[in-house]
Design a protein around this motif. Structure first.
Motif, PDB file in Angstrom:
ATOM      1  N   GLU A  14       0.838  -1.209   0.000  1.00  0.00           N
ATOM      2  CA  GLU A  14       0.000   0.000   0.000  1.00  0.00           C
ATOM      3  C   GLU A  14       0.861   1.241   0.000  1.00  0.00           C
ATOM      4  O   GLU A  14       0.544   2.248  -0.600  1.00  0.00           O
ATOM      5  CB  GLU A  14      -0.884   0.019   1.246  1.00  0.00           C
ATOM      6  N   ARG A  15       1.939   1.156   0.766  1.00  0.00           N
ATOM      7  CA  ARG A  15       2.878   2.272   0.795  1.00  0.00           C
ATOM      8  C   ARG A  15       4.282   1.771   1.056  1.00  0.00           C
ATOM      9  O   ARG A  15       4.478   0.705   1.617  1.00  0.00           O
ATOM     10  CB  ARG A  15       2.467   3.319   1.834  1.00  0.00           C
ATOM     11  N   ILE A  16       5.229   2.562   0.652  1.00  0.00           N
ATOM     12  CA  ILE A  16       6.635   2.229   0.877  1.00  0.00           C
ATOM     13  C   ILE A  16       7.349   3.556   1.117  1.00  0.00           C
ATOM     14  O   ILE A  16       6.975   4.573   0.523  1.00  0.00           O
ATOM     15  CB  ILE A  16       7.216   1.428  -0.322  1.00  0.00           C
ATOM     16  N   SER A  17       8.340   3.558   1.984  1.00  0.00           N
ATOM     17  CA  SER A  17       9.038   4.826   2.271  1.00  0.00           C
ATOM     18  C   SER A  17       9.988   5.161   1.125  1.00  0.00           C
ATOM     19  O   SER A  17      10.429   4.284   0.387  1.00  0.00           O
ATOM     20  CB  SER A  17       9.813   4.724   3.582  1.00  0.00           C
ATOM     21  N   TYR A  18      10.295   6.449   1.003  1.00  0.00           N
ATOM     22  CA  TYR A  18      11.239   6.867  -0.030  1.00  0.00           C
ATOM     23  C   TYR A  18      12.547   6.076   0.085  1.00  0.00           C
ATOM     24  O   TYR A  18      13.105   5.640  -0.907  1.00  0.00           O
ATOM     25  CB  TYR A  18      11.578   8.356   0.117  1.00  0.00           C
ATOM     26  N   ASP A  19      13.030   5.942   1.338  1.00  0.00           N
ATOM     27  CA  ASP A  19      14.334   5.299   1.514  1.00  0.00           C
ATOM     28  C   ASP A  19      14.314   3.842   1.062  1.00  0.00           C
ATOM     29  O   ASP A  19      15.236   3.367   0.409  1.00  0.00           O
ATOM     30  CB  ASP A  19      14.776   5.374   2.983  1.00  0.00           C
ATOM     31  N   GLU A  20      13.251   3.140   1.432  1.00  0.00           N
ATOM     32  CA  GLU A  20      13.171   1.735   1.020  1.00  0.00           C
ATOM     33  C   GLU A  20      13.009   1.640  -0.498  1.00  0.00           C
ATOM     34  O   GLU A  20      13.623   0.793  -1.152  1.00  0.00           O
ATOM     35  CB  GLU A  20      11.986   1.050   1.703  1.00  0.00           C
TER      36      GLU A  20
END
Ligand code: ADP
Ligand code: ASP
Ligand code: MG
Length: 419
Positions: free
Chosen positions: A191-197
């Protein structure tokens, strides 16, 4: 809302697809949104252009190569503008230079230095729908390209420069998955993922987003959504998220095929040998990835490193030039390798993830040739024939079950429900 929509090669791969994209753009415009569209070249056009160039010269002139490759996007932008006009919208195509995309003077992988937005702003003010060619810019009088997959980066740069509310990356999958759904059928959509990942995943080979697009989205706080141009499924939000990723130790598995390992054996220790090897390779534009150094004897050092398989010959040539200065004993090159990586911000606080990865691969009798780690990833170099199996087994071990959700679905749907 002001929205930048980017459509990838498959999404504009035929006239039917371009018509479908025009319908989607028209729907957003008719819902009252201001839209800027960024397009890739149709289907495999860019690959075909590369093939044509190489049929003339195996190492074509870089200026002419960019002049050639930039044409693919011009075709799709003009066709989409026509399709928008057919729907009563004032579609208008912009090449990279017309859209004010200024890059550094580098061919084949230029970085964007500035987006001069005057032309796009006046087009929007006139009620037009600008359709911008992805993947290209201008440096002085010369056309440059941003590197393969670079249309994502154009879209994010345009979104940042125009202060768009949202940048949507439309592709042939309906979001970012735990790994490439073409390799693991049971991969799950995030659903979502962080910029860093996401940045780590993209840098480690997950093709779904160009690494520099993610880098710029983080830098300029662009709201980014990856979704399908073939369905109305909600996509994946790429966000500056804290908290959610703590619920999963491993977020995804990325991989890269066609990796080669080069070993330089018996470098005399006193001569700043490593600095010379890597300095020399960098000067000649060879990108080195995983590096492992081992001390075999007191007097000499062995080092091995990986490069893209296509760079093997060039790397060997550079090292050969260095032989008289370095007096190393031997060079060994091995092709047919691949890199598999597990990625997750939760790894920082969860020791033992690397050990688990090694034991999963060992149980599958997949031998690990090299290892590299950072706070949020562990990468292993393996034989390329074993890559798919490695990805599947790691997925089964780390990602087979959905983690608890740390974010409410309401938060997610706010961004998705504008249409
Ligand atoms: P486009 O032409 O739209 O830019 P790309 O081919 O560059 O599309 O990227 C989409 C592809 O990325 C998908 O078809 C999929 O095979 C691949 N991919 C690799 N890793 C992932 C992942 N983790 N999630 C989703 N897709 C992925
Ligand atoms: N057409 C270019 C490529 O195939 C750029 C892109 O699709 O993003 O690499
Ligand atoms: Mg792409």
């Amino acid at each position: 809302m002001r929205i930048v929509q980017k459509y990838g090669g498959t999404s504009v791969g035929s006239i039917e697809r371009i018509e479908a994209v025009a319908d989607r753009v028209a729907k957003a415009c008719n819902a009252g949104h201001q839209c800027v569209v960024v397009v890739s070249a149709m289907g495999h056009t860019t690959d075909e252009l590369v093939r044509l160039a190489r049929a003339i010269d195996s190492v074509p002139d870089s200026r002419e190569m960019d002049a050639l490759l930039s044409t693919g996007e011009q075709v799709s932008a003009a066709l989409l503008a026509m399709a928008l006009q057919k729907r009563g919208l004032s579609g208008r195509s912009f090449t990279g230079w017309q859209a004010g995309i200024v890059t550094e003077q580098v061919h084949g992988s230029a970085r964007i230095e500035d987006v001069k937005t005057e032309a796009l702003r006046s087009s929007l003010a006139a009620g037009e729908v600008p359709v911008v060619t992805g993947f290209q810019g201008i440096s002085g009088e010369t056309v440059t390209t941003l590197g393969r997959g670079g249309s994502d980066t154009t879209a994010v740069a345009v979104a940042a420069a125009l202060h768009a509310d949202l940048c949507e990356i439309y592709t042939d999958v309906d979001g970012v998955y735990t790994t490439d759904p073409r390799v693991v059928a049971g991969a799950r959509k995030l659903e979502r993922i962080s910029y860093d990942e996401m940045l780590e995943m993209a840098n480690l080979g997950a093709q779904v987003l160009h690494p520099r697009a993610v880098e710029n989205a983080k830098l300029f706080e662009v709201s980014l959504v990856v979704r399908s141009s073939f369905s109305d499924e909600e996509g994946t939000l790429v966000v500056e998220s804290a908290g959610y990723e703590q619920h999963r130790v491993v977020t995804g598995i990325a991989f890269e095929r066609e990796v080669a390992r080069i070993a330089v054996l018996g470098i005399p220790r006193e001569q700043h040998g490593l600095a010379k090897v890597f300095g020399y390779l960098a000067e000649r534009g060879v990108n080195v990835d995983v590096i492992v150094q081992s001390l075999v004897q007191a007097e000499t050092v062995d080092v091995s490193f990986t490069v893209k398989e296509e760079d093997t010959a060039r790397t060997l040539r550079v090292l050969d030039e260095l032989r008289s200065q370095l007096s190393y004993q031997e060079i060994v090159a091995e092709q047919g390798l691949a890199k598999v990586s597990i990625v997750g911000a939760g790894m920082i606080s969860n020791p033992g993830v690397a050990a688990r990865m090694f034991s999963v691969l060992a149980e599958g009798e997949i031998s690990i040739k090299m290892v590299s780690t950072s706070e949020i990833k562990v990468s292993c170099i393996v034989d390329s024939q074993e890559l798919d199996r490695a990805v599947q087994q790691l997925h089964e071990a780390f990602l087979a079950e959905a983690p608890e959700k740390g974010v409410t679905s309401k938060e997610v749907s706010v961004t998705h429900s504008y249409l």
